[in-house]
Design an enzyme around this catalytic site. Structure first.
Site, PDB file in Angstrom:
ATOM      1  N   ASN A  27       1.165  -1.645  -0.166  1.00 24.91           N
ATOM      2  CA  ASN A  27       0.034   0.010  -0.175  1.00 24.91           C
ATOM      3  C   ASN A  27       0.358   1.459  -0.123  1.00 24.91           C
ATOM      4  OD1 ASN A  27      -2.871  -0.735   0.299  1.00 24.91           O
ATOM      5  ND2 ASN A  27      -2.308  -2.026   1.626  1.00 24.91           N
ATOM      6  N   MET A  47      -0.062  -2.967  12.337  1.00 22.36           N
ATOM      7  CA  MET A  47      -0.554  -3.903  13.472  1.00 22.36           C
ATOM      8  C   MET A  47      -0.305  -3.651  15.034  1.00 22.36           C
ATOM      9  SD  MET A  47      -1.499  -6.003  10.965  1.00 22.36           S
ATOM     10  CE  MET A  47      -2.424  -7.156  12.178  1.00 22.36           C
ATOM     11  N   ARG A  48       0.125  -2.515  15.185  1.00 26.13           N
ATOM     12  CA  ARG A  48      -0.319  -2.017  16.922  1.00 26.13           C
ATOM     13  C   ARG A  48      -1.375  -1.232  17.133  1.00 26.13           C
ATOM     14  NH1 ARG A  48       2.425  -5.074  20.221  1.00 26.13           N
ATOM     15  NH2 ARG A  48       2.420  -3.614  21.602  1.00 26.13           N
ATOM     16  N   LEU A  49      -1.890  -1.419  18.238  1.00 27.65           N
ATOM     17  CA  LEU A  49      -3.411  -0.462  18.218  1.00 27.65           C
ATOM     18  C   LEU A  49      -2.267   0.881  18.690  1.00 27.65           C
ATOM     19  CD1 LEU A  49      -5.387  -3.253  21.248  1.00 27.65           C
ATOM     20  CD2 LEU A  49      -5.844  -2.466  18.580  1.00 27.65           C
ATOM     21  N   ASN A  91      -6.489   4.128   8.128  1.00 28.42           N
ATOM     22  CA  ASN A  91      -6.390   3.369   8.158  1.00 28.42           C
ATOM     23  C   ASN A  91      -7.098   2.350   7.250  1.00 28.42           C
ATOM     24  OD1 ASN A  91      -5.108   0.683   9.021  1.00 28.42           O
ATOM     25  ND2 ASN A  91      -7.404   0.191   9.832  1.00 28.42           N
ATOM     26  N   HIS A 123      -8.317  -0.973   5.610  1.00 28.90           N
ATOM     27  CA  HIS A 123      -8.342  -2.453   6.131  1.00 28.90           C
ATOM     28  C   HIS A 123      -8.872  -3.691   5.208  1.00 28.90           C
ATOM     29  CE1 HIS A 123      -9.517  -5.017   9.787  1.00 28.90           C
ATOM     30  NE2 HIS A 123     -10.849  -5.910   9.853  1.00 28.90           N
TER      31      HIS A 123
HETATM   32  C1  GRF Z   1      -3.360  -4.177   4.095  1.00 27.44           C
HETATM   33  O1  GRF Z   1      -4.413  -5.700   3.324  1.00 27.44           O
HETATM   34  C2  GRF Z   1      -4.570  -4.354   4.947  1.00 27.44           C
HETATM   35  O2  GRF Z   1      -5.847  -4.093   3.986  1.00 27.44           O
HETATM   36  C3  GRF Z   1      -4.307  -4.585   6.496  1.00 27.44           C
HETATM   37  O3  GRF Z   1      -2.492  -5.064   6.048  1.00 27.44           O
HETATM   38  C4  GRF Z   1      -2.244  -5.094   4.856  1.00 27.44           C
HETATM   39  C5  GRF Z   1      -1.415  -4.607   4.421  1.00 27.44           C
HETATM   40  O4  GRF Z   1      -0.396  -4.730   3.102  1.00 27.44           O
HETATM   41  N1  GRF Z   1      -4.129  -3.626   7.154  1.00 27.44           N
HETATM   42  P1  GRF Z   1       0.857  -3.855   2.576  1.00 27.44           P
HETATM   43  O5  GRF Z   1       2.019  -4.411   3.940  1.00 27.44           O
HETATM   44  O6  GRF Z   1       0.498  -2.556   2.010  1.00 27.44           O
HETATM   45  O7  GRF Z   1       1.047  -4.768   1.350  1.00 27.44           O
END
Ligand code: GRF
Length: 214
Positions: free
Chosen positions: A41, A117-119, A134, A136
């Site tokens: 992303n 991946m953290r709150l 964010n 998701h």
């Molecule tokens: C994505 O699927 C996003 O929706 C989720 O974590 C993943 C991150 O993918 N929160 P990347 O690291 O951007 O490839």
């Protein structure tokens, strides 16, 4: 019946619709991206900027896991990458204070959580009110939290997807900015479905950033 070999050619619905040119202002928005994984992303945002589809600048990548693929991507795009190891901080708030400090140091205006991946805590949210988004991998409010794609498959949904939303204290619950729907195929695994969802993520994340700008 389509199978996962036809990955990118399936119809998908994005709302609001993605326009080819997302530029809404002359002033580039200064982004800070937070990632814990592959950074695809991150790459999609960098590419949308390079294509002049989005008027923005990625000031910094903040990451919390050594060796993740996102680091090399940042290097390739000439974006500084800052490692903040959550294990070095006594509390979530203390980590967030350092994140805020780093984001300010790089003059960030808008924060993109792209697989972070953290709150996060009030400390970060209050520092960037309505300026943290964010992404998701589900059609929220369904399947919040971890393993969203697996949750969708177990529930037997026929339409999965992804969401970009404003971040609030409650996980995966803030106001929704953009969503894309992705059909679930009969032979889908979590991996094949996630791959197709990611194709859409890469479209809607730049779109959501442009919406913040407008
Ligand atoms: C994505 O699927 C996003 O929706 C989720 O974590 C993943 C991150 O993918 N929160 P990347 O690291 O951007 O490839």
């Amino acid at each position: 019946m389509p199978n996962s070999a036809t990955v990118d050619s399936l119809p998908s619905l994005v709302s609001p619709a993605v326009t080819p040119n997302l530029v809404t202002t002359d002033v580039p928005i200064k982004l800070g991206i937070m990632a814990s994984g592959s950074g695809s992303n991150f790459e999609a945002v960098a590419q949308a900027i390079a294509n002049q589809q989005l008027n923005a600048k990625i000031q910094v990548l903040i990451y919390n896991k050594p060796g993740i693929k996102a680091i090399a991507r940042a290097e390739r795009w000439g974006v500084p990458a800052v490692f903040l190891n959550h294990r070095d901080y006594p509390s979530r708030e203390a980590l967030d204070e350092q994140i805020v400090h780093t984001l300010r140091q790089y003059e960030v205006e808008c924060v993109v959580m792209a697989g972070w991946m953290r709150l996060i805590t009030q400390v970060l949210i209050e520092a960037f009110p309505n300026r943290i988004i964010n992404i998701h991998p589900s059609l929220l409010p369904s399947f919040k939290g971890v393993q969203a794609v697996e949750q969708a498959l177990s529930a037997g949904v026929k339409i999965a997807g992804c969401t970009v939303h404003l971040v609030t204290l409650e996980v995966d619950s803030g106001p929704i900015l953009v969503q894309a729907a992705v059909p679930v195929l009969a032979d889908d695994t979590a991996e094949s479905l996630h791959a197709r969802i990611q194709v859409q993520e890469h479209r809607i994340l730049p779109q959501a950033i442009a919406l913040l700008q407008s």
